[in-house]
Design an enzyme around this catalytic site. Structure first.
Site, PDB file in Angstrom:
ATOM      1  N   PRO A  18       0.890 -18.182   2.987  1.00  0.00           N
ATOM      2  CG  PRO A  18       1.901 -17.722   5.127  1.00  0.00           C
ATOM      3  CD  PRO A  18       2.191 -17.886   3.691  1.00  0.00           C
ATOM      4  CB  CYS A  37     -34.945 -13.325   2.106  1.00  0.00           C
ATOM      5  SG  CYS A  37     -36.341 -13.769   1.588  1.00  0.00           S
TER       6      CYS A  37
HETATM    7  N1  LLP Z   1      -1.983 -18.408  -2.506  1.00  0.00           N
HETATM    8  C1  LLP Z   1      -2.963 -18.455  -3.613  1.00  0.00           C
HETATM    9  C2  LLP Z   1      -2.533 -18.344  -4.908  1.00  0.00           C
HETATM   10  C3  LLP Z   1      -4.299 -18.756  -3.437  1.00  0.00           C
HETATM   11  O1  LLP Z   1      -5.096 -18.894  -4.194  1.00  0.00           O
HETATM   12  C4  LLP Z   1      -4.520 -18.805  -1.932  1.00  0.00           C
HETATM   13  C5  LLP Z   1      -6.128 -19.133  -1.436  1.00  0.00           C
HETATM   14  C6  LLP Z   1      -3.613 -18.607  -0.712  1.00  0.00           C
HETATM   15  C7  LLP Z   1      -2.245 -18.519  -1.282  1.00  0.00           C
HETATM   16  C8  LLP Z   1      -4.031 -18.672   0.691  1.00  0.00           C
HETATM   17  O2  LLP Z   1      -4.462 -19.964   1.093  1.00  0.00           O
HETATM   18  P1  LLP Z   1      -4.936 -20.237   2.607  1.00  0.00           P
HETATM   19  O3  LLP Z   1      -3.256 -20.222   3.246  1.00  0.00           O
HETATM   20  O4  LLP Z   1      -5.560 -19.129   2.882  1.00  0.00           O
HETATM   21  O5  LLP Z   1      -5.522 -21.641   2.632  1.00  0.00           O
HETATM   22  N2  LLP Z   1     -12.832 -18.654   0.460  1.00  0.00           N
HETATM   23  C9  LLP Z   1     -12.131 -19.977   1.012  1.00  0.00           C
HETATM   24  C10 LLP Z   1     -10.807 -20.002   0.861  1.00  0.00           C
HETATM   25  C11 LLP Z   1     -10.442 -19.611  -0.728  1.00  0.00           C
HETATM   26  C12 LLP Z   1      -8.788 -19.803  -0.910  1.00  0.00           C
HETATM   27  C13 LLP Z   1      -8.285 -19.200  -1.919  1.00  0.00           C
HETATM   28  N3  LLP Z   1      -6.856 -19.316  -2.255  1.00  0.00           N
HETATM   29  C14 LLP Z   1     -12.634 -20.612   2.467  1.00  0.00           C
HETATM   30  O6  LLP Z   1     -13.106 -19.405   2.903  1.00  0.00           O
HETATM   31  O7  LLP Z   1     -12.433 -21.394   2.884  1.00  0.00           O
END
Ligand code: LLP
Length: 427
Positions: A282, A350
């Site tokens: 997570p 900008c």
């Molecule tokens: N494990 C892997 C292999 C991942 O690629 C990611 C996120 C996670 C775990 C964690 O996922 P989470 O629990 O945070 O959903 N920048 C985007 C989110 C990109 C997520 C990339 N991978 C945003 O701001 O929504």
């Protein structure tokens, strides 16, 4: 006043984070400013520990690479999902034990493999091709690699298309039907020890059923691996649990995720007679709601619409621009005043798309007001940039009534860092 966000309250018209007045923080440390509640970080990770007492939790460092936050998570027994050598270094500095680190990535360089092997962490292999190159780097170093295989499970999720990762068409993972075969190849490589399966289906997922589907898919693959003589000691189901950004879009909790997937995981493991370690990765659901981003109003413009122009734009908080994401915003110094007017809150960059919040009902705003954007602890600072000559902001940790700077703001000299001008061009 702010729903389940018990660390955010209003007193005497000011927004407080734990026992600290956010308006004082803006004065003391300047804006833009990211402010994180230590208590909330601990509360969030503990919710995972109690929902999944037997699983390891590898925090996704990409969501928040603040060393202090990582140290808190390390104290809470958390591991790390790292996606680069830079993130691996951060996890190491925070004291996260190497046995609880997984080096992920779909495009690792030879140097990344070398660093991961030297650090002694497990590696998630994203393709057959990567397996070959990892194997030769490991033999060259006279060592061996413990390897997980990232499955592309072809599971669709309802989220922003840019953050869905488990579709057949997405760049991540080995097609599920090729994994058992790849595992077999790996078993014959002297410098590779295949230990398990990995997957991550996407981010900001508000429905539990795709997780259940992905776990079932992984268990099918585990069955194939077992039938061909392989051993599955670890099953890593990735991250992705969403959070409640908007007041009207509630999110499931870690306990709901546990309820949705543990029975499948346990039953299938029992059927196969295996006892693999379950791993979760997570990111967002541990840190997003721990943090507010404070920004000052520079200009209130009454034009075709009412614009409140603040000192943070998509350079500081990229999510609204990148994914049309909703972040709740309040006036931190008018926290108890009735919402009277609609404003579009824009940044100083900008570009017309530099909009942080559209058509929000807020108290009457004026220059000098402090706005607080909620749920900015995940993919907030970690995606900040210096675009348009903007130094990156500071970060502060709040614990009870104490506020400590954990990252100072860059000054303008940061924009010059690493640059050199060829002598022939110097005046
Ligand atoms: N494990 C892997 C292999 C991942 O690629 C990611 C996120 C996670 C775990 C964690 O996922 P989470 O629990 O945070 O959903 N920048 C985007 C989110 C990109 C997520 C990339 N991978 C945003 O701001 O929504």
């Amino acid at each position: 006043m702010f729903g389940t966000k018990t660390h955010l309250t209003a007193h005497d018209d000011h927004l407080f984070i734990d026992d600290v007045d956010s308006v004082d923080l803006a004065k003391e440390f300047g804006t833009p400013l990211y402010v994180t509640s230590e208590a909330r970080v601990r509360q969030n990770i503990r919710a995972y520990h109690s929902a999944f007492p037997d699983a390891d939790k590898y925090f996704a460092v990409k969501a928040n690479g603040n060393l202090t936050v990582l140290c808190i998570l390390a104290q809470e027994g958390t591991g790390a999902d790292v996606f680069s050598t830079g993130e691996l270094n951060l996890a190491g500095l925070a004291g996260i034990p190497k046995d609880k680190v997984l080096f992920n990535g779909n495009s690792k360089s030879e140097q990344d493999h070398r660093t991961a092997l030297e650090a002694g962490v497990r590696i998630s292999v994203d393709s057959r091709e990567e397996l070959e190159s990892l194997s030769s780097v490991a033999s060259e170093l006279g060592t061996w690699a413990e390897v997980m295989f990232r499955i592309n499970p072809d599971v669709s999720v309802k989220t922003h298309p840019k953050i869905a990762t488990g579709l057949k068409t997405s760049k991540f993972g080995i097609p599920a039907e090729q994994v058992a075969d790849t595992y077999q190849t790996a078993m014959d490589m002297p410098s590779i020890e295949p230990v398990g399966l990995h997957c991550h289906i996407g981010s900001q997922i508000l429905d539990i059923s795709p997780f259940a589907e992905a776990v079932a898919r992984m268990m099918d693959v585990a069955q194939e691996v077992l039938s061909s003589g392989g051993e599955v000691k670890r099953i890593d189901i990735g991250g992705g649990l969403g959070i409640q950004y908007a007041p009207d879009t509630p999110a499931p909790k870690p306990a709901d995720l546990a309820q949705g997937i543990l029975p499948i995981f346990r039953d299938r493991c029992q059927d196969m007679g295996i006892r693999p370690k379950l791993i979760l990765e997570p990111g967002r659901s541990i840190v997003a709601d721990t943090t507010i981003m404070l920004t000052s109003v520079n200009v209130v413009k009454r034009a075709h619409v009412n614009f409140a122009a603040v000192d943070a734009g998509f350079n500081v908080l990229a999510r609204p621009m990148l994914y049309d994401s909703y972040h709740h915003v309040v006036a931190a110094n008018k926290a108890e005043q009735p919402a009277k007017e609609k404003y579009t809150v824009v940044g100083p960059i900008c570009e017309t798309g530099d909009i942080l919040a559209k058509d929000r009902l807020l108290p009457k705003l004026e220059r000098g007001d402090i706005m607080a954007f909620f749920d900015t602890g995940a993919y907030g600072f970690s995606m900040a940039s210096q675009y348009n000559g903007q130094p990156r902001p500071a970060e502060v940790l709040v614990s009870g009534d104490k506020a400590e700077l954990t990252r100072r703001a860059e000054d303008h000299s940061a924009l010059l860092q690493g640059q050199s001008i060829p002598a022939r061009l110097m005046l």
